[in-house]
Design a protein around this motif. Sequence first.
Motif, PDB file in Angstrom:
ATOM      1  N   MET A 146      10.900  14.201   8.520  1.00 43.50           N
ATOM      2  CA  MET A 146       9.839  13.406   9.139  1.00 43.50           C
ATOM      3  C   MET A 146      10.457  12.447  10.142  1.00 43.50           C
ATOM      4  O   MET A 146      11.670  12.203  10.120  1.00 43.50           O
ATOM      5  N   THR A 147       9.636  11.896  11.004  1.00 45.19           N
ATOM      6  CA  THR A 147      10.154  10.934  11.964  1.00 45.19           C
ATOM      7  C   THR A 147      10.422   9.606  11.264  1.00 45.19           C
ATOM      8  O   THR A 147       9.892   9.331  10.179  1.00 45.19           O
ATOM      9  N   THR A 148      11.230   8.788  11.888  1.00 46.96           N
ATOM     10  CA  THR A 148      11.535   7.480  11.313  1.00 46.96           C
ATOM     11  C   THR A 148      10.277   6.616  11.219  1.00 46.96           C
ATOM     12  O   THR A 148      10.131   5.844  10.264  1.00 46.96           O
ATOM     13  N   ASP A 149       9.361   6.763  12.158  1.00 46.49           N
ATOM     14  CA  ASP A 149       8.107   5.996  12.102  1.00 46.49           C
ATOM     15  C   ASP A 149       7.253   6.443  10.912  1.00 46.49           C
ATOM     16  O   ASP A 149       6.679   5.615  10.203  1.00 46.49           O
ATOM     17  N   ASP A 150       7.178   7.748  10.703  1.00 47.82           N
ATOM     18  CA  ASP A 150       6.407   8.262   9.568  1.00 47.82           C
ATOM     19  C   ASP A 150       7.038   7.842   8.241  1.00 47.82           C
ATOM     20  O   ASP A 150       6.335   7.558   7.267  1.00 47.82           O
ATOM     21  N   PHE A 151       8.361   7.826   8.212  1.00 48.12           N
ATOM     22  CA  PHE A 151       9.056   7.407   6.996  1.00 48.12           C
ATOM     23  C   PHE A 151       8.739   5.952   6.671  1.00 48.12           C
ATOM     24  O   PHE A 151       8.449   5.601   5.521  1.00 48.12           O
ATOM     25  N   ALA A 152       8.779   5.093   7.687  1.00 53.05           N
ATOM     26  CA  ALA A 152       8.465   3.678   7.481  1.00 53.05           C
ATOM     27  C   ALA A 152       7.046   3.509   6.947  1.00 53.05           C
ATOM     28  O   ALA A 152       6.792   2.681   6.059  1.00 53.05           O
ATOM     29  N   THR A 153       6.129   4.297   7.468  1.00 57.17           N
ATOM     30  CA  THR A 153       4.744   4.242   6.991  1.00 57.17           C
ATOM     31  C   THR A 153       4.651   4.663   5.529  1.00 57.17           C
ATOM     32  O   THR A 153       3.926   4.059   4.734  1.00 57.17           O
ATOM     33  N   SER A 154       5.394   5.706   5.155  1.00 56.88           N
ATOM     34  CA  SER A 154       5.349   6.193   3.774  1.00 56.88           C
ATOM     35  C   SER A 154       5.918   5.163   2.811  1.00 56.88           C
ATOM     36  O   SER A 154       5.415   4.998   1.693  1.00 56.88           O
ATOM     37  N   VAL A 155       6.946   4.422   3.232  1.00 55.91           N
ATOM     38  CA  VAL A 155       7.512   3.366   2.390  1.00 55.91           C
ATOM     39  C   VAL A 155       6.503   2.231   2.208  1.00 55.91           C
ATOM     40  O   VAL A 155       6.283   1.737   1.096  1.00 55.91           O
ATOM     41  N   ALA A 156       5.886   1.825   3.307  1.00 57.01           N
ATOM     42  CA  ALA A 156       4.897   0.744   3.244  1.00 57.01           C
ATOM     43  C   ALA A 156       3.718   1.133   2.355  1.00 57.01           C
ATOM     44  O   ALA A 156       3.228   0.314   1.557  1.00 57.01           O
ATOM     45  N   ASP A 157       3.252   2.369   2.476  1.00 55.72           N
ATOM     46  CA  ASP A 157       2.128   2.837   1.653  1.00 55.72           C
ATOM     47  C   ASP A 157       2.509   2.848   0.176  1.00 55.72           C
ATOM     48  O   ASP A 157       1.701   2.491  -0.696  1.00 55.72           O
ATOM     49  N   TRP A 158       3.726   3.289  -0.110  1.00 60.89           N
ATOM     50  CA  TRP A 158       4.186   3.331  -1.501  1.00 60.89           C
ATOM     51  C   TRP A 158       4.261   1.924  -2.095  1.00 60.89           C
ATOM     52  O   TRP A 158       3.804   1.701  -3.215  1.00 60.89           O
ATOM     53  N   LEU A 159       4.804   0.984  -1.353  1.00 62.27           N
ATOM     54  CA  LEU A 159       4.914  -0.388  -1.845  1.00 62.27           C
ATOM     55  C   LEU A 159       3.540  -1.008  -2.093  1.00 62.27           C
ATOM     56  O   LEU A 159       3.388  -1.875  -2.954  1.00 62.27           O
ATOM     57  N   ALA A 160       2.561  -0.573  -1.342  1.00 65.93           N
ATOM     58  CA  ALA A 160       1.211  -1.123  -1.492  1.00 65.93           C
ATOM     59  C   ALA A 160       0.495  -0.586  -2.719  1.00 65.93           C
ATOM     60  O   ALA A 160      -0.501  -1.170  -3.159  1.00 65.93           O
ATOM     61  N   SER A 161       0.990   0.516  -3.289  1.00 62.31           N
ATOM     62  CA  SER A 161       0.272   1.140  -4.408  1.00 62.31           C
ATOM     63  C   SER A 161       1.092   1.297  -5.677  1.00 62.31           C
ATOM     64  O   SER A 161       0.551   1.241  -6.779  1.00 62.31           O
ATOM     65  N   ALA A 162       2.395   1.493  -5.564  1.00 62.23           N
ATOM     66  CA  ALA A 162       3.228   1.758  -6.733  1.00 62.23           C
ATOM     67  C   ALA A 162       3.457   0.492  -7.550  1.00 62.23           C
ATOM     68  O   ALA A 162       3.543  -0.612  -7.006  1.00 62.23           O
ATOM     69  N   LYS A 163       3.573   0.652  -8.865  1.00 62.28           N
ATOM     70  CA  LYS A 163       3.801  -0.484  -9.767  1.00 62.28           C
ATOM     71  C   LYS A 163       5.016  -0.216 -10.641  1.00 62.28           C
ATOM     72  O   LYS A 163       5.271   0.914 -11.065  1.00 62.28           O
ATOM     73  N   HIS A 164       5.739  -1.271 -10.937  1.00 63.10           N
ATOM     74  CA  HIS A 164       6.895  -1.169 -11.821  1.00 63.10           C
ATOM     75  C   HIS A 164       6.427  -0.805 -13.227  1.00 63.10           C
ATOM     76  O   HIS A 164       5.446  -1.360 -13.725  1.00 63.10           O
ATOM     77  N   PRO A 165       7.112   0.116 -13.921  1.00 63.60           N
ATOM     78  CA  PRO A 165       6.635   0.583 -15.231  1.00 63.60           C
ATOM     79  C   PRO A 165       6.612  -0.478 -16.324  1.00 63.60           C
ATOM     80  O   PRO A 165       5.795  -0.391 -17.251  1.00 63.60           O
ATOM     81  N   ARG A 166       7.468  -1.480 -16.232  1.00 62.69           N
ATOM     82  CA  ARG A 166       7.483  -2.531 -17.255  1.00 62.69           C
ATOM     83  C   ARG A 166       6.631  -3.726 -16.858  1.00 62.69           C
ATOM     84  O   ARG A 166       5.815  -4.208 -17.633  1.00 62.69           O
ATOM     85  N   PHE A 167       6.811  -4.211 -15.654  1.00 60.56           N
ATOM     86  CA  PHE A 167       6.156  -5.451 -15.232  1.00 60.56           C
ATOM     87  C   PHE A 167       4.771  -5.240 -14.643  1.00 60.56           C
ATOM     88  O   PHE A 167       4.035  -6.200 -14.433  1.00 60.56           O
ATOM     89  N   ASN A 168       4.422  -3.990 -14.328  1.00 59.32           N
ATOM     90  CA  ASN A 168       3.105  -3.653 -13.777  1.00 59.32           C
ATOM     91  C   ASN A 168       2.789  -4.488 -12.546  1.00 59.32           C
ATOM     92  O   ASN A 168       1.680  -4.982 -12.362  1.00 59.32           O
ATOM     93  N   ARG A 169       3.765  -4.653 -11.695  1.00 56.40           N
ATOM     94  CA  ARG A 169       3.611  -5.383 -10.439  1.00 56.40           C
ATOM     95  C   ARG A 169       4.209  -4.542  -9.314  1.00 56.40           C
ATOM     96  O   ARG A 169       5.072  -3.693  -9.569  1.00 56.40           O
ATOM     97  N   PRO A 170       3.767  -4.745  -8.088  1.00 51.77           N
ATOM     98  CA  PRO A 170       4.394  -4.036  -6.963  1.00 51.77           C
ATOM     99  C   PRO A 170       5.901  -4.292  -6.946  1.00 51.77           C
ATOM    100  O   PRO A 170       6.360  -5.399  -7.271  1.00 51.77           O
TER     101      PRO A 170
END
Length: 332
Positions: free
Chosen positions: A133-157
Amino acid sequence: MRRVTHLITSVVFWICASSAYAQSDPLPSWNDGGTKNSIVDFVARVTTPGGADFVTPAERIAVFDNDGTLWCEQPIYFQAAFALDRVKALAAQHPEWKQQQPFKAFLSGDRKALGEQGEKGLLTLVAAAHSGMTTDDFATSVADWLASAKHPRFNRPYNELIYQPMVELLTYLRANGFKTFIVSGGGVEFMRVWAEKAYGIPPEQVVGSTGVTKYQLDATGKPSLLKTAKVQFIDDGPGKPVGINMIIGRRPIFAFGNSDGDLQMLQWTAAGTGTRFMGLVRHTDAEREYAYDRQSKIGKLDKALDEATAKGWQVVDMKKDWKAVFPLKMKE
């Protein structure tokens, strides 16, 4: 009456003095004691004009590892968590993965088979998640993941699990003329997406591992950089001094890490002339974070701890030295 008036005056003075101290304390999340004092003393010595240890602002370079030093790294490195989540998301586009290892083992939840793939298997998964993927698309995928993914123990981004005391330290150093850098084994493009907001460190001051990118033009003539699966540089262990020399061009006078992967960076910093500060974060707080060091597969702290003890480098005891671990909005 005079005694009462004097008592009231004394109490008011104490409250005002305490408030003033709290406002002037640059490291409020650090407990008072030797560790905090050593940091404040070092900064005072290198920033006092005319002093024997004065360092010009241009030479006030501070470098920090990221995983386990500026944010949590358990139970797996956060970039690995991102890569594994992305492999799951991409699986529908790659039906062949159902029959290919290590994808087959990972997608089916076969931990035994995945474990048999070893480090090479994990690197294969990470490469699949980070390339094509392009570097721009990669940056978008990281930002999207951080906005939705949660830590398994702390249940926080994941990007809320930054260490409040270290954020304060970064701010304190910059207020005293230091230039702060991240020097991490993590992927540089992964960190640059969120590091400035989290730590106040801009993208150009992030040194990390890199993959080969390829310049290309699309049908309309628009250029982009395509991420490939080929590794260009690993910024870990002995690679860290190399990365510092290659990207920063000055030897640091202040360095912080948390594992054996940071040892060479600390040695490189210590080898310079003049006064130096070398620090390690030791994870000793199982209740508020995690407790691990010599036997850990993630963030192993063994040889670096022995050298820090032998040479008098500062070792931060997370349980004793930090009033808080994560930012206040994070429930501990």
